[in-house]
Design a protein around this motif. Structure first.
Motif, PDB file in Angstrom:
ATOM      1  N   ARG A   5       0.797  -1.090  -0.033  1.00 33.01           N
ATOM      2  CA  ARG A   5       0.206   0.145  -0.237  1.00 33.01           C
ATOM      3  C   ARG A   5       0.564   1.469  -0.314  1.00 33.01           C
ATOM      4  O   ARG A   5       1.863   1.413   1.164  1.00 33.01           O
ATOM      5  CB  ARG A   5      -1.169  -0.235   1.554  1.00 33.01           C
ATOM      6  CG  ARG A   5      -1.679   1.186   1.451  1.00 33.01           C
ATOM      7  CD  ARG A   5      -2.270   1.176   2.451  1.00 33.01           C
ATOM      8  NE  ARG A   5      -2.178   0.932   3.472  1.00 33.01           N
ATOM      9  CZ  ARG A   5      -1.926   2.280   4.444  1.00 33.01           C
ATOM     10  NH1 ARG A   5      -1.654   3.528   4.045  1.00 33.01           N
ATOM     11  NH2 ARG A   5      -0.828   2.284   5.863  1.00 33.01           N
ATOM     12  N   LYS A   6       0.933   2.495  -0.427  1.00 29.84           N
ATOM     13  CA  LYS A   6       1.281   3.281  -0.767  1.00 29.84           C
ATOM     14  C   LYS A   6       1.215   4.056   0.307  1.00 29.84           C
ATOM     15  O   LYS A   6       0.240   4.684   0.739  1.00 29.84           O
ATOM     16  CB  LYS A   6       0.636   4.120  -2.046  1.00 29.84           C
ATOM     17  CG  LYS A   6       1.428   5.395  -2.125  1.00 29.84           C
ATOM     18  CD  LYS A   6       0.766   6.109  -3.510  1.00 29.84           C
ATOM     19  CE  LYS A   6       1.929   7.950  -3.545  1.00 29.84           C
ATOM     20  NZ  LYS A   6       2.127   8.480  -4.681  1.00 29.84           N
ATOM     21  N   PRO A   7       1.907   4.620   0.985  1.00 28.82           N
ATOM     22  CA  PRO A   7       1.361   5.487   2.586  1.00 28.82           C
ATOM     23  C   PRO A   7       1.140   7.035   2.279  1.00 28.82           C
ATOM     24  O   PRO A   7       1.588   7.313   1.262  1.00 28.82           O
ATOM     25  CB  PRO A   7       2.676   5.747   2.696  1.00 28.82           C
ATOM     26  CG  PRO A   7       4.138   4.516   2.651  1.00 28.82           C
ATOM     27  CD  PRO A   7       2.929   4.565   0.916  1.00 28.82           C
ATOM     28  N   ALA A   8       0.235   7.296   3.208  1.00 26.53           N
ATOM     29  CA  ALA A   8      -0.201   8.463   3.174  1.00 26.53           C
ATOM     30  C   ALA A   8       0.996   9.412   3.239  1.00 26.53           C
ATOM     31  O   ALA A   8       1.880   9.644   4.076  1.00 26.53           O
ATOM     32  CB  ALA A   8      -1.446   8.653   3.814  1.00 26.53           C
ATOM     33  N   ALA A 419       2.057  13.441  12.069  1.00 28.21           N
ATOM     34  CA  ALA A 419       1.531  12.765  12.080  1.00 28.21           C
ATOM     35  C   ALA A 419       1.823  11.854  10.811  1.00 28.21           C
ATOM     36  O   ALA A 419       1.674  12.819   9.615  1.00 28.21           O
ATOM     37  CB  ALA A 419      -0.049  12.662  12.359  1.00 28.21           C
ATOM     38  N   VAL A 420       2.471  10.793  10.720  1.00 22.70           N
ATOM     39  CA  VAL A 420       2.700  10.214   8.879  1.00 22.70           C
ATOM     40  C   VAL A 420       1.549   8.730   9.068  1.00 22.70           C
ATOM     41  O   VAL A 420       1.475   8.645  10.423  1.00 22.70           O
ATOM     42  CB  VAL A 420       4.084   9.926   9.263  1.00 22.70           C
ATOM     43  CG1 VAL A 420       4.805  10.600  10.056  1.00 22.70           C
ATOM     44  CG2 VAL A 420       4.185   8.583  10.258  1.00 22.70           C
ATOM     45  N   ASP A 421       2.267   7.786   8.212  1.00 19.34           N
ATOM     46  CA  ASP A 421       1.086   7.325   7.882  1.00 19.34           C
ATOM     47  C   ASP A 421       1.845   6.079   8.648  1.00 19.34           C
ATOM     48  O   ASP A 421       2.604   5.714   8.277  1.00 19.34           O
ATOM     49  CB  ASP A 421       1.310   6.220   5.918  1.00 19.34           C
ATOM     50  CG  ASP A 421       0.228   5.275   6.207  1.00 19.34           C
ATOM     51  OD1 ASP A 421       0.012   4.631   6.655  1.00 19.34           O
ATOM     52  OD2 ASP A 421      -0.651   5.902   5.038  1.00 19.34           O
ATOM     53  N   PRO A 422       0.822   5.235   9.309  1.00 20.25           N
ATOM     54  CA  PRO A 422       1.995   3.868  10.087  1.00 20.25           C
ATOM     55  C   PRO A 422       2.031   2.573   9.042  1.00 20.25           C
ATOM     56  O   PRO A 422       2.630   1.410   9.473  1.00 20.25           O
ATOM     57  CB  PRO A 422       0.567   3.082  11.088  1.00 20.25           C
ATOM     58  CG  PRO A 422      -0.646   4.269  10.390  1.00 20.25           C
ATOM     59  CD  PRO A 422      -0.811   4.730   9.908  1.00 20.25           C
ATOM     60  N   ALA A 423       1.824   2.433   8.101  1.00 20.99           N
ATOM     61  CA  ALA A 423       2.267   1.336   7.653  1.00 20.99           C
ATOM     62  C   ALA A 423       3.381   0.679   7.035  1.00 20.99           C
ATOM     63  O   ALA A 423       4.344   1.985   7.029  1.00 20.99           O
ATOM     64  CB  ALA A 423       1.726   1.622   5.662  1.00 20.99           C
TER      65      ALA A 423
END
Length: 542
Positions: A5-8, A419-423
């Motif tokens: 999945r591409k991180p946001a 805030a960052v994407d947790p992926a």
């Protein structure tokens, strides 16, 4: 990479939009407590009737019905009390609708998961992205029955959602169910009844800008004197003019007291709520008001001095400072907390851990990077099956409360939260950073490596490191080198360009796979050597 999945994109978290402070009403007389209970019970009865009317209206409710509800309540209280009651009722109904929608989504997720697992052969292994089949025929049969149960529940909840029916309990559904389990709750029927009555009282008033001290219904002076406007049927209890009752207790907000005092002295709106803690036998006054949106810094400015990557865990916060290039600086940090015990104890532990983290970030003028976590879909029993310990571990992580506390406390100290994407932060952190950062004197944990991954993503750097080539062969045909390039660098994923000049521990300059067109050079054995030779003319300046 195709299945990942591409991180946001990372973003700067907005600051809080409101403030709430609380102080204890000390030295209340017996008469004060009796009046507060009478007023709270009377207004609580009106609030229950209004909630019943609002739920009966359902989706057909409009502004005219709202005005009619307020006119009915004004006769038995006052215009301001009626406005506060109707607004609280509307907010309570809207909250129940949001909870109903969340319940529908949870049931849908459970139905999808069970249907997927039932479609697989018994005993088929799952993957990291999707669960496999059930272990035995017995479990498969039990899940078919559970699927029918969930589908029936989903159908019933959907019907309520479409019709606008909600279930709301004034006083709380948990306290209501405790009535049937008094022995387990270690309560007597009288103690439960006292809590139930206290939970159903209504003693809350919205603020009004332009009115004296920001609130005409529950008025608090700069000196801390508290007075309430009595409802029409209870005006005979007044001990002051204009149907007001002045309490013997005074308040002095230790936290944000100056902000509160500056606000009421300019007659800006402040909302108040009075409630009783029956387990302690104490009364409290809570003040709240809205604040203008804090102007946040751009993401590029927040990254200017580096930041602190923070990984949230069940018993501690793992943090590591990173410079602007994404390199870990210093030693990993750990801020522990104990989430056992009462709610107040857990809340105090979280605040203590956060204030230590914030003081470190403030001391080094750094922003803080955290994961934008949401475990609501991860705690379902259908997704993780028998992994009850793992579900309990995820449910016990105070993600929502920690995030709210961190944002509000950081805004007071002027610290930016990213805030960052947790992926894939935990997986890639352990894969690419745990071993390189481990030394004989320092054992880097998986959580420390995840903090580095979170910080790098917040800085805009890739988490994964390039694979080192084999030690026996250092040419680029064996793979990329470990040298890092900036994300925007052209040809970042391509081969290393040729550098002219002498080469050490390798083939000499001009040779090798990337030496260019050798035939076009004047060398022995090359076609250029056998071409017709002529001498260039000399320049006239010589």
């Amino acid at each position: 990479m195709g299945g990942l999945r591409k991180p946001a994109a990372s973003f700067v978290v907005l600051g809080p939009s409101g403030v709430t402070v609380r102080d204890r009403l000390k030295r209340l007389s017996t008469e004060d407590q009796r009046v507060l209970r009478l007023v709270g019970d009377h207004l609580g009865t009106l609030a229950s009737r209004d909630l019943k009317a609002r739920c009966a209206a359902g989706l057909e409710h409009d502004s005219e019905l709202w005005a009619e509800r307020k006119r009915v309540l004004t006769v038995e209280s006052s215009s301001r009390w009626a406005g506060s009651i109707t607004k609280a009722t509307h907010d309570q109904w809207a909250l129940a609708r949001r909870g109903q929608l969340a319940h529908i989504q949870s049931l849908q997720a459970g139905v999808r998961t069970i249907a997927h697992r039932l479609s697989l052969p018994v005993g088929e292994a799952g993957s990291k992205r999707a669960p496999g089949g059930y272990r035995s025929k017995r479990e498969w049969f039990a899940k078919t029955r559970r699927l029918h149960v969930l589908e029936d529940r989903l159908q019933a909840v959907r019907a309520d959602w479409e019709a606008g029916r909600v279930g709301v309990v004034r006083g709380g559904k948990r306290l209501l169910n405790t009535r049937h389990h008094l022995h387990a709750a270690q309560l007597s029927e009288e103690q439960w009844r006292t809590r139930w009555q206290a939970g159903r009282r209504f003693l809350a008033a919205d603020g009004e800008s332009g009115k004296l001290f920001g609130n005409e219904t529950v008025r608090v002076t700069p000196g801390g004197e508290v007075s309430i406007k009595l409802p029409a049927p209870l005006t005979h209890l007044a001990n002051s003019s204009h149907g007001r009752y002045v309490l013997a207790s005074t308040v002095a907000f230790a936290h944000r007291g100056e902000q509160w005092r500056d606000r009421i002295q300019t007659n800006r709106a402040v909302a108040y709520r009075i409630h009783e803690d029956t387990s302690r036998g104490r009364w409290y006054l809570t003040a709240s008001w809205t604040i203008p949106a804090v102007k946040i810094l751009p993401l590029a400015t927040a990254r200017a001095n580096g930041l602190v990557g923070v990984d949230t865990n069940a018993d501690h916060l793992a943090a590591w400072r990173l410079d602007i290039h994404g390199n870990p600086v210093g030693e990993p940090l750990r801020f522990g907390y104990d989430l056992s015990g009462t709610t107040r104890h857990r809340d105090a532990q979280i605040r203590h851990a956060l204030i230590r983290l914030l003081h470190f970030a403030r001391r080094h003028h750094l922003a803080i990077a955290v994961e934008d976590l949401d475990f609501r879909a991860e705690t379902t029993r259908e997704k993780h099956g028998r992994r009850r310990k793992f579900r309990n571990l995820i449910s016990g992580m105070p993600v929502a409360r920690l995030r709210a506390r961190l944002v509000s406390m950081a805004a007071e100290l002027g610290i930016t939260i990213v805030a960052v994407d947790p992926a894939y932060t935990s997986r890639w952190g352990a894969q690419h950073w745990q071993k390189p950062l481990t030394t004989k004197a320092r054992k880097t944990t998986r959580h420390d490596a995840a903090a580095v991954a979170i910080g790098r993503r917040a800085l805009g750097h890739p988490i994964r490191r390039r694979t080192a080539p084999p030690p026996a062969h250092r040419s680029d045909e064996q793979g990329h080198r470990t040298a890092q390039a900036r994300p925007g660098a052209p040809g970042r994923e391509g081969p290393r360009p040729r550098i002219s000049g002498p080469r050490t521990r390798s083939v000499r300059a001009g040779c090798g796979a990337k030496a260019g067109n050798q035939d076009a050079q004047h060398r022995s054995g090359r076609p250029a050597e056998h071409e017709f030779w002529h001498q260039d003319s000399l320049p006239l300046s010589l």
